[in-house]
Design an enzyme around this catalytic site. Structure first.
Site, PDB file in Angstrom:
ATOM      1  CG  HIS A   1      44.758  80.412  97.347  1.00  0.00           C
ATOM      2  ND1 HIS A   1      43.313  80.371  96.758  1.00  0.00           N
ATOM      3  CD2 HIS A   1      45.531  79.961  96.790  1.00  0.00           C
ATOM      4  CE1 HIS A   1      43.104  79.689  95.798  1.00  0.00           C
ATOM      5  NE2 HIS A   1      44.294  79.378  95.483  1.00  0.00           N
TER       6      HIS A   1
ATOM      7  CE1 TYR B   1      65.422  91.095  92.995  1.00  0.00           C
ATOM      8  CE2 TYR B   1      64.385  89.573  91.208  1.00  0.00           C
ATOM      9  CZ  TYR B   1      65.868  89.143  92.057  1.00  0.00           C
ATOM     10  OH  TYR B   1      67.146  89.121  92.559  1.00  0.00           O
TER      11      TYR B   1
ATOM     12  NE  ARG C   1      41.745  74.383  92.241  1.00  0.00           N
ATOM     13  CZ  ARG C   1      42.721  73.032  91.843  1.00  0.00           C
ATOM     14  NH1 ARG C   1      42.655  73.034  91.564  1.00  0.00           N
ATOM     15  NH2 ARG C   1      42.008  72.620  93.025  1.00  0.00           N
TER      16      ARG C   1
END
Length: 754
Positions: free
Chosen positions: A89, A133, A43
């Site tokens: 993931h 968007y 991580r």
């Protein structure tokens, strides 16, 4: 809990029961260790080979699987995030999108890996638009990181659900770790690697290929330091930077870039064109405006943001006679126009172990990785060539025996076995012949087959020689780095250096008056050491209230910008800031709250810190010296030891010397006055001093410096006595002196500031 388990466990069995007794400490440590290792390796820390954390690697790989290469059309980020979360993931979509958005921000990443279309945030700290968007595709840098991934260049592993496979590391034909840097906090460790210039990294890599014994200092001559995406100026000593890159740990100062813009009638203003890395421009301006409103940056008059696509922060001085360097120095100290960047080059090495590495270590790991990728791709290509040559040999059999091959395929029940038996073919060749389309038969020409075979055999020989020759492998790696340098070098828009590197800045003195508001104050200290500062200059006879049993000891006028020196009986001098003295309400505060006074010490003298010049320091037994005023100031609560006192004597006097003083007058408790030339007094920063006056009883009562031609003054009742004929008291230092003139105060004190 005891770590020893009972020999017979009635709840378990050899085959693993549902309940297993285990010491709590062992269970906790094992599970926490597993969590820590997972955080470190999966991580928070990047891999030194491709410079990516797992989430970034999965993002780039997923976008490649979606066909989002630099030449492809953009796709919605929500589609990419969904693929990454569903396939690779298993974490929140917001975390994935945040990581993806950062890879597209050219102010956060030196060489962006994602080409974003839409609102991906800005340097003001605004968040990106929602993922539904925005659209994205890979950049050329990301494409270089993926180059060769289909050619067995790296290992793959199963995804978290076992339904797919993902790369353990990317081939990385780009030094991404040092070029883009990395930040992360794991369990018990962290990483903070600043970004660098890719052209300089390529030059250092090529130098390291030629001289494997090169030192970090040799490499720093080619890669002098970080290159931040937002530019700025690094103001750090070269030896400090070198030490950070040798050890993998350190820090450096990064300043804004600014210039002076001349205006009409002698006016000017400062234009800030670059701000430090990871500093939000809007918060920087807000913080500076707050400092301006709180009157903590008096040299600055106004701040305005005129930024468009570029940064343009306008700083207007309070007055045109302000020194621009002093104004900027004030902002560097109090606002984020200057920040300190920490360096902690902690990454996972090729074995997956975290360690702090030097610049050379990171470059060597990248080179070894590139060589390993080259070998794996070469072996993969050799296998493909061998397969193709085997198939071409089978095609040649078809060409030479076309009619027989057609007959066998048409009439035999097991054509594959018949072909193998008739022409001594391999299974691969037989399958290739059987899988041929009829229309391909017309293209079977002997010359074309032999030409392709010759070309493949030549390539096969070159690759076999490459695989067996380490020197050639390193030469090929160097050629790849030179090609990469052409694409991302300093002559390209993306590759030019943005951050300048300078030595430590010259010390710019910011006047104390520029840092706080100048206001008149009256400093008052009681006999018991209670200190306060009242606003304004009070009259000498103004009535003040004190605590019961206490009374006035020191009172003098000052400014809030002044510094006050306090002499303790043990010879230590403390420095107090006028603006930080307790207010005038009540009796004030004990001076011990401002200075770390010894338990058995008390304040014996209190004066304004002179601007230069000298100060007479003396003890109660009549010893003293002249100290430079600048040597008395201390920046800490512990003060500065100045007078070395021998008990039972105490420090007694601290008097500023007038600039024109040529004599010193001392008077003892035994009422004997001595005047001697100032040349007989030594100047020193600390010590016991010399004998000023000898006494048969008592000690030193007072001492001052004055100009002999002006005479000596002292108060006498409501009048001031002035004696100009001082021949009777002139002598040498360390004499006992003579009785003072008629009317001299009792107890003996000069009582006037000369």
């Amino acid at each position: 809990m005891n770590d020893q388990l009972p020999p017979d466990d009635p709840t378990g069995d050899d085959n693993g029961g549902a309940i297993r007794l285990e010491p709590f400490s062992r269970a906790l440590s094992e599970r926490y260790l597993a969590y820590a290792l997972s955080t470190i390796t999966s991580r928070s820390l990047p891999d030194a080979r491709d410079g990516l954390k797992p989430v970034h690697r999965r993002l780039v790989f997923a976008m490649r699987e979606l066909g989002l290469n630099p030449a492809a059309a953009f796709k919605k980020c929500a589609r990419v995030v969904g693929d990454v979360m569903g396939k690779y993931h298993p974490h929140g979509d917001s975390a994935i999108y945040d990581a993806m958005a950062r890879l597209a921000q050219d102010f956060a990443v030196r060489y962006p890996l994602v080409d974003g279309q839409g609102n991906f945030g800005n340097i003001d700290g605004d968040n990106p638009a929602a993922m539904r968007y925005t659209e994205a595709r890979l950049t050329a840098v990301a494409e270089a990181l993926l180059d060769g991934i289909d050619e067995d260049a790296v290992d793959f592993r199963e995804t978290y659900d076992g339904e797919g496979r993902e790369p353990v590391v990317l081939p990385a034909a780009f030094p991404n770790l040092l070029a883009n840097g990395a930040q992360g906090i794991a369990v018990g460790m962290a990483t903070n690697i600043p970004p660098h210039n890719a052209d300089e990294l390529c030059e250092a890599l090529l130098h390291l290929l030629k001289r494997r014994s090169a030192t970090v200092d040799d490499l720093l001559a080619l890669t002098p330091g970080p290159d931040f995406p937002t530019g700025g100026i690094i103001t750090e000593a070269p030896e400090t930077i070198a030490e950070a890159y040798r050890t993998g740990r350190g820090s450096l100062r990064l300043r804004s870039r600014w210039e002076i813009e001349e205006l009409a009638r002698g006016q000017w203003r400062v234009i800030v064109t670059e701000i430090p890395y990871q500093v939000s421009k809007s918060r920087l301006i807000e913080r500076t405006a707050t400092l301006l409103e709180d009157k903590k940056v008096f040299l600055l008059g106004d701040i305005q943001d005129e930024s468009a696509e570029d940064v343009r922060i306008v700083l207007t001085p309070r007055a045109r006679n302000v020194d621009p360097k002093a104004m900027m120095e004030q902002l560097f100290r109090q606002a984020d126009f200057e920040v300190r960047i920490s360096i902690n080059m902690n990454a996972l090495d090729a074995e997956g172990s975290p360690r702090v590495m030097s610049l050379k270590d990171l470059l060597e790991i990248f080179l070894e990785h590139r060589r390993e990728v080259l070998l794996r791709r070469s072996r993969h290509r050799l296998a493909a060539i061998a397969r193709r040559l085997e198939m071409l040999a089978g095609y040649m059999v078809v060409y030479l025996n076309l009619d027989e091959v057609i007959r066998i395929i048409r009439y035999e029940d097991d054509p594959k076995a018949e072909l193998i038996a008739a022409f001594k073919l391999t299974e691969l060749q037989a399958d290739a012949i059987l899988n041929m389309r009829l229309r391909s038969l017309r293209r079977l020409e002997e010359m074309e087959i032999r030409t392709e075979m010759t070309a493949l055999e030549g390539e096969q020989a070159e690759l076999a020689e490459l695989v067996g020759d380490e020197a050639k492998q390193w030469r090929r790696v160097g050629a790849e780095i030179r090609e990469m340098r052409k694409v991302f070098g300093k002559d390209t828009r993306l590759g030019r250096r943005r951050t300048s590197i300078q030595g430590p800045p010259m010390d710019v003195e910011v006047p104390r008056a520029a840092e706080i508001e100048r206001e008149p104050i009256t400093v008052v200290c009681s006999a018991e050491g209670w200190l306060r500062a009242l606003k304004g200059h009070l009259a000498p006879d103004a009535e003040l209230k004190y605590r019961e049993g206490d009374g006035e000891r020191f009172r003098f006028h000052a400014q809030s910008t002044d510094r006050i020196l306090a002499l303790a009986s043990d010879g230590r001098v403390f420095t107090l800031d006028g603006d930080k003295l307790p207010g005038g309400r009540g009796a004030g505060e004990p001076i011990r709250l401002q200075a770390d006074l010894a338990a058995d010490a008390e304040i014996v003298d209190l004066i304004l810190l002179p601007a230069g010049g000298r100060v007479l320091m003396a003890t109660s037994d009549g010893r003293g010296f002249l100290a430079p005023a600048d040597a008395l100031s201390a920046q800490t609560r512990a003060g500065r030891m100045v007078l070395n006192v021998s008990l039972p004597a105490k420090a007694a006097i601290m008097r500023p010397m007038p600039e024109d003083a040529d004599h010193i007058a001392v008077v003892g408790d035994n009422r004997r006055l001595l005047i001697f030339p100032i040349e007989e007094m030594p100047e020193m920063g600390r010590g016991k001093g010399v004998i000023l006056q000898r006494y048969k009883g008592g000690g030193l009562a007072d001492a001052i410096g004055f100009k002999l031609a002006d005479g000596l003054k002292w108060p006498s009742g409501d009048r001031v006595r002035h004696e100009t004929n001082l021949a009777a008291w002139l002598g040498k230092r360390a004499q006992s002196g003579a009785p003072p003139p008629f009317g001299f105060p009792k107890p003996p004190k000069f009582g006037l500031d000369e």
